[in-house]
Scaffold this active site. Structure first.
Site, short mmCIF file in Angstrom:
data_model
loop_
_atom_site.label_atom_id
_atom_site.label_comp_id
_atom_site.label_asym_id
_atom_site.label_seq_id
_atom_site.Cartn_x
_atom_site.Cartn_y
_atom_site.Cartn_z
CB CYS A 1 40.18 45.51 41.02
SG CYS A 1 38.42 45.45 41.38
CB CYS B 1 34.06 47.47 36.14
SG CYS B 1 35.79 47.32 35.62
#
Length: 280
Positions: free
Chosen positions: A87, A218
């Site tokens: 991430c 993201c």
């Protein structure tokens, strides 16, 4: 700590992709799917796109062998409790927490992830640069939003992405539900990005993340979006400024790796209620 206090937590975000941070150096917390779901629920919990557990790699049974045991490891969970390999926004927030808490010195930091060790640099202005590793194209695929089809490229950034460059109005897309995808190409699910050029070396992106839903940013998705935008321009390397719902990041793709630079903030800290945690 009062007897009613449960585990310590912090709340942070990177371009409004938000996370609950759980300091757990020795891996003592039992982090179940239901507890992650409760923490991330925006009505009955703290609310977040995911959970970042701060733990030494040696305290985790499933840490990759390539990650040294004494490295701080980002044990990342999606909002539904599922484990994700990487991430990009989370790594920035994770590294910012390490510095702010005194667990690491400002500057260069090695952060362990399930996609391997990621070199990170914290900057005095609050931005953080993450070396994301190589972003690899592994095919083409397609998806739909409503009745509109979108062609895209499959990109591995430590986790899987389908990045679709389009001239469609991004604001008109309904991303409340997971866009359909080819399970033979993406057997473990996929993050889906919709990317539109907005200027020289600049793009805008919206994203639906697997296990979460639409998020305001993201990190790995901005890298995948950059790879797709470069490819659409006939390039394999270069830089792009990526505007997401939660802000702006800078991405560079080279012949061997990729980097992501953007802000990271901590906004709150405290202790979870012990009874709530026990029943979550």
């Amino acid at each position: 700590m009062r007897t009613s206090d449960g585990p310590r937590f912090l709340k942070g975000h990177g371009t409004q992709n938000d996370f609950v941070i759980l300091p757990d150096p020795d891996g003592e917390l039992k982090l179940t799917d239901s507890r992650v779901q409760a923490l991330c629920d925006r009505q009955r919990g703290l609310g977040a796109d995911g959970v970042l557990r701060v733990v030494r790699a040696g305290a985790l049974e499933d840490a990759p062998e390539s990650v040294p045991s004494d490295v701080w490891f980002m044990d990342y969970r999606n909002a539904d409790g599922s484990i994700a390999e990487m991430c990009g926004n989370g790594v920035r927030v994770f590294a910012h927490y390490l510095v702010q808490s005194g667990l690491a010195a400002p500057g260069e930091i090695a952060v362990g992830t399930r996609a391997g060790v990621r070199p990170v640099v914290t900057h005095p202005d609050g931005r953080v640069t993450v070396e994301m590793g190589p972003a690899t194209l592994f095919g083409e695929s397609a998806t739909k939003v409503g009745e509109t089809g979108f062609d895209g490229v499959a990109v591995d950034v430590g986790n899987p992405h389908l990045a679709c460059v389009t001239d469609a109005d991004l604001d008109s897309l309904d991303l409340k539900v997971q866009p359909p995808f080819d399970e033979t190409v993406f057997p473990n699910g996929v993050n889906v990005e919709f990317v539109r050029r907005t200027g020289p070396e600049r793009v805008r992106m919206r994203v639906h993340e697997r296990g979460v839903g639409e998020t305001r940013s993201c990190g790995t998705g901005t890298v995948a979006a950059t790879v797709a935008a470069l490819r659409a321009d006939g390039l394999t390397t270069g830089r792009r400024t990526v505007d997401v719902l939660g802000g702006t990041v800078e991405v560079e793709v080279t012949g061997s790796t990729s980097t992501l630079t953007g802000p990271a903030e901590l906004v709150a800290s405290g202790h979870l209620d012990a009874e709530w945690w026990a029943h979550a």
